[in-house]
Write an enzyme that holds these catalytic residues in place. Structure first.
Site, PDB file in Angstrom:
ATOM      1  N   LYS A 112      37.918  34.644  40.126  1.00 36.17           N
ATOM      2  CA  LYS A 112      38.452  34.832  41.486  1.00 36.17           C
ATOM      3  C   LYS A 112      37.323  34.689  42.517  1.00 36.17           C
ATOM      4  CE  LYS A 112      42.114  37.535  39.411  1.00 36.17           C
ATOM      5  NZ  LYS A 112      43.098  38.602  39.488  1.00 36.17           N
ATOM      6  N   ASN A 120      39.121  34.252  34.758  1.00 34.47           N
ATOM      7  CA  ASN A 120      39.335  33.870  36.152  1.00 34.47           C
ATOM      8  C   ASN A 120      38.456  34.771  37.018  1.00 34.47           C
ATOM      9  OD1 ASN A 120      40.240  33.251  38.688  1.00 34.47           O
ATOM     10  ND2 ASN A 120      42.332  34.032  38.385  1.00 34.47           N
ATOM     11  N   GLY A 130      45.135  43.496  37.888  1.00 35.09           N
ATOM     12  CA  GLY A 130      44.175  44.326  38.615  1.00 35.09           C
ATOM     13  C   GLY A 130      44.611  45.771  38.782  1.00 35.09           C
ATOM     14  N   SER A 146      45.251  42.933  33.305  1.00 30.01           N
ATOM     15  CA  SER A 146      44.548  44.124  32.814  1.00 30.01           C
ATOM     16  C   SER A 146      44.202  44.061  31.318  1.00 30.01           C
ATOM     17  CB  SER A 146      45.354  45.396  33.134  1.00 30.01           C
ATOM     18  OG  SER A 146      45.478  45.540  34.538  1.00 30.01           O
ATOM     19  N   HIS A 200      48.369  30.643  40.321  1.00 30.44           N
ATOM     20  CA  HIS A 200      48.060  32.071  40.213  1.00 30.44           C
ATOM     21  C   HIS A 200      48.849  32.858  41.257  1.00 30.44           C
ATOM     22  CE1 HIS A 200      45.965  35.871  40.105  1.00 30.44           C
ATOM     23  NE2 HIS A 200      45.556  35.518  38.899  1.00 30.44           N
ATOM     24  N   GLU A 217      51.542  36.015  33.591  1.00 32.99           N
ATOM     25  CA  GLU A 217      50.830  37.117  34.235  1.00 32.99           C
ATOM     26  C   GLU A 217      51.805  37.939  35.076  1.00 32.99           C
ATOM     27  OE1 GLU A 217      46.327  36.218  34.554  1.00 32.99           O
ATOM     28  OE2 GLU A 217      47.279  35.439  36.346  1.00 32.99           O
ATOM     29  N   GLU A 234      48.082  35.224  43.112  1.00 35.51           N
ATOM     30  CA  GLU A 234      47.375  35.456  44.381  1.00 35.51           C
ATOM     31  C   GLU A 234      47.474  34.233  45.282  1.00 35.51           C
ATOM     32  OE1 GLU A 234      43.728  36.657  42.521  1.00 35.51           O
ATOM     33  OE2 GLU A 234      44.755  38.457  41.783  1.00 35.51           O
TER      34      GLU A 234
HETATM   35  P1  13P Z   1      42.957  41.424  35.763  1.00 36.61           P
HETATM   36  O1  13P Z   1      42.504  41.125  34.340  1.00 36.61           O
HETATM   37  O2  13P Z   1      41.859  41.895  36.645  1.00 36.61           O
HETATM   38  O3  13P Z   1      44.165  42.288  35.770  1.00 36.61           O
HETATM   39  O4  13P Z   1      43.410  40.013  36.394  1.00 36.61           O
HETATM   40  C1  13P Z   1      44.250  39.189  35.688  1.00 36.61           C
HETATM   41  C2  13P Z   1      44.313  37.872  36.385  1.00 36.61           C
HETATM   42  O5  13P Z   1      44.810  37.788  37.495  1.00 36.61           O
HETATM   43  C3  13P Z   1      43.736  36.697  35.714  1.00 36.61           C
HETATM   44  O6  13P Z   1      44.104  35.523  36.375  1.00 36.61           O
END
Ligand code: 13P
Length: 252
Positions: free
Chosen positions: A11, A9, A175, A215, A97, A169, A99
């Protein structure tokens, strides 16, 4: 046998030039890795999807969108429809997601509509969900995950799950560099598979791929992926480096 999946992803990262560079690097990095039962998916931002589809045409890399609107078309300024994605050769979409839930107010009921729209058009959906830190601290994480899945997905017929990839997740792991332990991931994935078996059937539950996201890095991927109910990963930060993402794919 359910498929293994490693999805990146991206983003809101990468310009067009960077997108092309990263794809080039990935193709190189994935050379020589046997991908028989593994799907490799990347999700660049909307404006670069068309080029990403073109640049991955003769490769094993699939391209996904990071969102889609639930309506067929109409007065929804700034939104993108499923037909628009389909038209440029995209047929996988990430939905739900954390976010999008947190910053763009995506609710379970809107997500249920989006999932219907995507599946109705024959898309595969990578459906994300997961608890907040407070939920885990209060030992509420199983309940939260169950509610998210029930509200957005459990009105679907069993057949629809042939097009659904689940992505657990935990929000506290996204992150932050603080990944769930392999045991924590396995525990939740086993719980999710149990929910599917209870709501639908054991057979159906065994066929659904459940990814872990939060992560995942080259150094912890192998351990997480070694767990029996973890069928791959949804990768954020580490998917932006060809070398790291290739290494993660290699460890599946
Ligand atoms: P990270 O791997 O940066 O923690 O992000 C995970 C994520 O949100 C994938 O959709």
């Amino acid at each position: 046998m359910r498929k293994k999946v490693v999805a990146g992803n991206w983003k809101m990262n990468n310009t067009l030039v960077e997108t092309k560079q990263l794809i080039k690097g990935l193709k190189k990095g994935l050379k020589g890795i046997k991908l028989k039962d593994t799907r490799v998916i990347i999700a660049p931002t909307y404006v670069n999807l068309h080029q990403a589809v073109k640049k991955t045409e003769k490769s094993k890399i699939e391209v996904a969108a990071q969102n889609v609107h639930q309506a067929k078309n109409g007065a929804f300024t700034g939104e993108i429809s499923i037909d628009m994605l389909s038209d440029i050769g995209v047929n996988v979409v990430i939905l739900g997601h954390s976010e999008r839930r947190a910053y763009f107010n995506e609710t379970d009921s809107a997500l249920a509509e989006k999932v219907n729209t995507a599946i109705g058009k024959g898309f595969d959906v990578i459906f994300c969900f997961g608890e907040q830190l407070e939920d885990r601290q209060a030992n509420n994480h199983f309940k939260v995950v169950e509610e998210q899945l029930k509200n957005a997905l459990f009105a679907l017929r069993s057949e629809a799950f042939k097009n659904i990839i689940l992505a657990y997740e935990p929000v506290w792991a996204i992150g932050t560099g603080q990944t769930a332990t392999a045991e924590e991931a396995q525990e939740m994935h086993e719980f999710i598979r149990g929910l599917l078996a209870k709501e639908y059937s054991k057979d159906m539950a065994e066929g659904v791929s459940i990814l872990y996201g939060g992560s995942v890095k080259p150094k912890n991927a192998e351990e997480i992926f070694s767990k029996p109910d973890v069928d791959g990963g949804l990768i954020g930060g580490a998917s932006l480096k060809a070398e790291d993402f290739s290494a993660i794919v290699k460890s599946i």
